[in-house]
Design a protein around this motif. Structure first.
Motif, PDB file in Angstrom:
ATOM      1  N   SER A   1       0.829  -1.203   0.000  1.00 50.98           N
ATOM      2  CA  SER A   1       0.000   0.000   0.000  1.00 50.98           C
ATOM      3  C   SER A   1       0.867   1.258   0.000  1.00 50.98           C
ATOM      4  O   SER A   1       0.577   2.232  -0.691  1.00 50.98           O
ATOM      5  CB  SER A   1      -0.917   0.027   1.219  1.00 50.98           C
ATOM      6  OG  SER A   1      -1.849  -1.022   1.151  1.00 50.98           O
ATOM      7  N   GLU A   2       1.938   1.229   0.776  1.00 54.21           N
ATOM      8  CA  GLU A   2       2.835   2.380   0.834  1.00 54.21           C
ATOM      9  C   GLU A   2       3.507   2.611  -0.521  1.00 54.21           C
ATOM     10  O   GLU A   2       3.627   3.744  -0.987  1.00 54.21           O
ATOM     11  CB  GLU A   2       3.885   2.168   1.918  1.00 54.21           C
ATOM     12  CG  GLU A   2       4.738   3.392   2.163  1.00 54.21           C
ATOM     13  CD  GLU A   2       5.699   3.209   3.319  1.00 54.21           C
ATOM     14  OE1 GLU A   2       6.753   3.862   3.279  1.00 54.21           O
ATOM     15  OE2 GLU A   2       5.407   2.434   4.241  1.00 54.21           O
ATOM     16  N   LEU A   3       3.937   1.539  -1.170  1.00 50.78           N
ATOM     17  CA  LEU A   3       4.561   1.675  -2.492  1.00 50.78           C
ATOM     18  C   LEU A   3       3.568   2.215  -3.518  1.00 50.78           C
ATOM     19  O   LEU A   3       3.910   3.065  -4.345  1.00 50.78           O
ATOM     20  CB  LEU A   3       5.134   0.337  -2.947  1.00 50.78           C
ATOM     21  CG  LEU A   3       6.386  -0.145  -2.204  1.00 50.78           C
ATOM     22  CD1 LEU A   3       6.753  -1.554  -2.648  1.00 50.78           C
ATOM     23  CD2 LEU A   3       7.543   0.804  -2.447  1.00 50.78           C
ATOM     24  N   GLU A   4       2.344   1.719  -3.467  1.00 49.08           N
ATOM     25  CA  GLU A   4       1.316   2.217  -4.385  1.00 49.08           C
ATOM     26  C   GLU A   4       1.021   3.688  -4.122  1.00 49.08           C
ATOM     27  O   GLU A   4       0.874   4.477  -5.052  1.00 49.08           O
ATOM     28  CB  GLU A   4       0.046   1.381  -4.250  1.00 49.08           C
ATOM     29  CG  GLU A   4       0.184  -0.005  -4.850  1.00 49.08           C
ATOM     30  CD  GLU A   4      -1.025  -0.887  -4.581  1.00 49.08           C
ATOM     31  OE1 GLU A   4      -2.103  -0.351  -4.228  1.00 49.08           O
ATOM     32  OE2 GLU A   4      -0.889  -2.112  -4.714  1.00 49.08           O
ATOM     33  N   ALA A   5       0.960   4.085  -2.854  1.00 49.27           N
ATOM     34  CA  ALA A   5       0.713   5.478  -2.499  1.00 49.27           C
ATOM     35  C   ALA A   5       1.862   6.359  -2.985  1.00 49.27           C
ATOM     36  O   ALA A   5       1.633   7.461  -3.495  1.00 49.27           O
ATOM     37  CB  ALA A   5       0.528   5.622  -0.992  1.00 49.27           C
ATOM     38  N   LYS A   6       3.090   5.882  -2.848  1.00 49.54           N
ATOM     39  CA  LYS A   6       4.248   6.647  -3.325  1.00 49.54           C
ATOM     40  C   LYS A   6       4.171   6.849  -4.832  1.00 49.54           C
ATOM     41  O   LYS A   6       4.425   7.948  -5.326  1.00 49.54           O
ATOM     42  CB  LYS A   6       5.550   5.946  -2.956  1.00 49.54           C
ATOM     43  CG  LYS A   6       6.783   6.730  -3.359  1.00 49.54           C
ATOM     44  CD  LYS A   6       8.049   5.957  -3.109  1.00 49.54           C
ATOM     45  CE  LYS A   6       9.304   6.699  -3.497  1.00 49.54           C
ATOM     46  NZ  LYS A   6       9.287   7.454  -4.702  1.00 49.54           N
TER      47      LYS A   6
END
Length: 172
Positions: A35-40
């Protein structure tokens, strides 16, 4: 299919002894990282879109300023039954020649404008500069004043450093 899934679950459980809570924690951490990678990635895309919008707005603002400079540089103020045109000035040609090659063949001015960033904070500080080189000569041939030859982000590098030049053209 269910038998295969159960066999795999049993192998995982036997091959890697851990509690269900530990496995759920690992899964949660993995999902949080995804999720963090997608948000980035989404933030990076938004940042690029914002930069593109800023460039477009900066070029638009320069073009509106050029139109205003042309309007103020003409003896008649751009009257007549036709709209008048503002062209990006080619650094090696005269505006007289450049206008002549369009459907607005009469040159009224060759304007060079420069503005500063930010809001004015004083009534005596210069926030912009201009020249009118006249129509018959190329004037200052510095390639940095040629918008067409400038880099896409040249608007950010050029303001308060270089002038951009424009031809003010009209129909007879």
């Amino acid at each position: 299919m269910i038998k295969v899934a159960m066999t795999m679950a049993l192998l995982v459980a036997l091959g890697n002894p851990c509690s269900i809570e530990e496995e759920m924690t690992r899964i949660s951490v993995r999902e949080a990282m995804r999720s963090e990678l997608e948000a980035k990635k989404e933030v990076d895309v938004a940042r690029e879109e914002m930069l593109e919008m800023k460039k477009e707005l900066a070029w638009y603002s320069l073009h509106v300023a050029a139109a205003a400079a042309c309007r103020g540089s003409t003896a008649t103020g751009g009257t007549g039954p036709w709209s008048n045109a503002v062209l990006a000035k080619e650094n090696t040609r005269s505006c007289q020649d450049q206008c002549a090659s369009t459907d607005r063949p009469i040159c009224d001015a060759d304007v060079s404008i420069q503005g500063s960033f930010g809001k004015a904070t004083s009534y005596t500080e210069s926030i912009g500069r201009f020249y009118n080189y006249g129509c018959s000569t190329p004037g200052n041939t510095d390639v940095r004043f040629d918008e067409v030859k400038a880099a896409e982000d040249g608007i950010f590098k050029g303001v308060s450093i270089h002038y951009y030049r424009f031809c003010c053209c009209r129909r007879p």
